[in-house]
Write an enzyme that holds these catalytic residues in place. Structure first.
Site, PDB file in Angstrom:
ATOM      1  CE  LYS A  75      40.285  45.768  43.396  1.00 42.37           C
ATOM      2  NZ  LYS A  75      41.260  46.163  44.199  1.00 42.37           N
TER       3      LYS A  75
HETATM    4  N1  PMP Z   1      40.581  38.517  45.877  1.00 46.78           N
HETATM    5  C1  PMP Z   1      40.449  38.593  44.501  1.00 46.78           C
HETATM    6  C2  PMP Z   1      39.732  37.416  43.916  1.00 46.78           C
HETATM    7  C3  PMP Z   1      40.737  39.634  43.787  1.00 46.78           C
HETATM    8  O1  PMP Z   1      40.617  39.843  42.719  1.00 46.78           O
HETATM    9  C4  PMP Z   1      41.525  40.765  44.739  1.00 46.78           C
HETATM   10  C5  PMP Z   1      41.807  42.055  43.722  1.00 46.78           C
HETATM   11  N2  PMP Z   1      43.263  41.801  43.510  1.00 46.78           N
HETATM   12  C6  PMP Z   1      41.489  40.611  45.994  1.00 46.78           C
HETATM   13  C7  PMP Z   1      41.171  39.410  46.679  1.00 46.78           C
HETATM   14  C8  PMP Z   1      42.161  41.817  46.790  1.00 46.78           C
HETATM   15  O2  PMP Z   1      41.722  42.912  46.625  1.00 46.78           O
HETATM   16  P1  PMP Z   1      42.482  44.168  46.750  1.00 46.78           P
HETATM   17  O3  PMP Z   1      43.165  44.211  45.641  1.00 46.78           O
HETATM   18  O4  PMP Z   1      41.673  45.202  47.087  1.00 46.78           O
HETATM   19  O5  PMP Z   1      43.680  44.286  47.696  1.00 46.78           O
END
Ligand code: PMP
Length: 365
Positions: A75
């Site tokens: 992120k």
């Molecule tokens: N894994 C973790 C540990 C995350 O913090 C996130 C972000 N919410 C994700 C997976 C999934 O990413 P996205 O929000 O881009 O779908």
């Protein structure tokens, strides 16, 4: 490149020939970054050597280690991009306040960017999220507001509380990772990095957990341009309603311990049409798989990495020798030291009692 003195000296005194390995150290040390934001993107792609084999996979299994980003997660990419896009558009300026409802990692990315660029940062995150994330946010100078784990549309949810704060604090902004920035733009670097070496169609499957859906939507759209045959696997935890067909989501599970994936609504940024197939994950298989990734492959990843990998070892059974499956590992062990990394926590939550004989539920299917 020339070896620095101390290296030449130790190589000479050890009687070993100067190796390309020592020259590489020198090359790396010469590269001085103007600031740590330049360490966002270009994360390593690493071969998984033991786990795939233990499930009898014939294909090559690779992990994209997003925890090597400066703030420790995938992120960081969208956080930096959201701030720089808003700056370019003249929407924000240093001194303003950035507010974000997040499960933590976008918060950490934003707090990092805000610390360097001079913004006040307020992160609104649900109680479920780990103390480690809260402490990292505080260390980065962010202010924290914690909210109960409720439905997203409840007045006390982190999304609603964030918007209320925005209406009360002058010069404050919600960049809103869930819908403001097209995921395609936000993930250009992941994409370039994923597809560049294999533009001739050498990635056959990519496995990605879905939270906001930004990562999967961005990566899938870009990758399909380069490798139209590549199969995109979405991973959604039991207790979430995102997977399709929706019958997959029927469950008695009400809580999700794995952080960062799953939702009780369909996020606006998630384009489910780019996902070829969904797999459901569960907490136990996810945490046990993360612990295997750490112990057997040395990949110091977080819990949702285990969710993605536990789906990958099922999905990639259809791939043949010479084909490639890439799994995204979104964040690191650092966020979960008091949780799944800790044996007592695993025992208390019933995830470790029969770990010695652990076979995932789908093993005999
Ligand atoms: N894994 C973790 C540990 C995350 O913090 C996130 C972000 N919410 C994700 C997976 C999934 O990413 P996205 O929000 O881009 O779908």
């Amino acid at each position: 490149a020339v070896c620095p003195d101390f290296l030449t000296h130790s190589i000479k005194s050890s009687g070993l020939p100067a190796s390309s390995h020592s020259l590489q150290i020198w090359t790396e040390e010469k590269k001085i970054l103007p600031n740590i934001l330049k360490k966002i993107g270009c994360t390593p792609m690493v071969q998984i050597n033991k786990i795939g084999k233990s499930y009898g996979l014939k294909c090559e299994l690779l992990a994209k280690c997003e925890y090597f980003n400066a703030g420790g997660s995938v992120k960081d990419r969208i956080s930096l991009r959201m701030v720089e896009d808003a700056e370019r558009a003249g929407i924000i300026k240093p001194g303003d306040t950035l507010i974000e409802p997040t499960s933590g990692n976008t918060g950490i990315g934003l707090a990092l960017v805000a610390a360097l660029k001079g913004y006040r940062c307020i992160i609104v995150l649900p109680e479920k999220m780990s103390m480690e994330k809260v402490d990292i946010l505080k260390a980065l100078g962010a202010e924290i507001v914690r909210t109960p784990c409720t439905r997203f549309d409840a007045p006390e949810s982190n999304v609603r509380v964030a918007w209320k704060l925005r209406s009360q604090i002058p010069n404050s902004h919600i960049l809103d990772q869930v819908k403001a920035i097209p995921p395609l733009a936000a993930f250009l670097k992941t994409l370039a990095n994923l597809s560049a070496p294999w533009s001739a169609g050498k990635v056959h499957m990519v496995v990605i957990g879905s939270g906001t859906g930004g990562t999967i939507t961005g990566v899938a759209r870009k990758l399909k341009e380069k490798c139209p045959e590549c199969k995109i696997i979405g991973v959604d935890p039991d207790g979430s309603i995102v997977a399709l067909p929706s019958e997959m989501n029927k469950t008695n599970t009400t809580t999700i311990e794995v952080e960062g994936i799953g939702h009780d609504f369909i996020p606006t940024v998630l384009d489910r049409s780019v996902v070829d197939q969904w797999y459901k994950s569960n907490d136990r298989d996810s945490f046990l798989m993360s612990r295997r990734l750490i112990r057997e492959e040395g990949l110091l990843c977080g819990g949702s990495s285990g969710s993605a990998m536990s789906a990958a070892v099922r999905a990639a059974r259809e791939l043949q020798e010479g084909q490639r499956c890439v799994v995204i590992l979104p964040d690191s062990i650092r966020n979960y030291m008091s949780k799944f990394v800790n044996d007592q926590w695993m025992l208390k939550n019933g995830f470790l009692n029969d770990a010695q004989e652990h076979k995932p539920w789908w093993w005999n299917i």
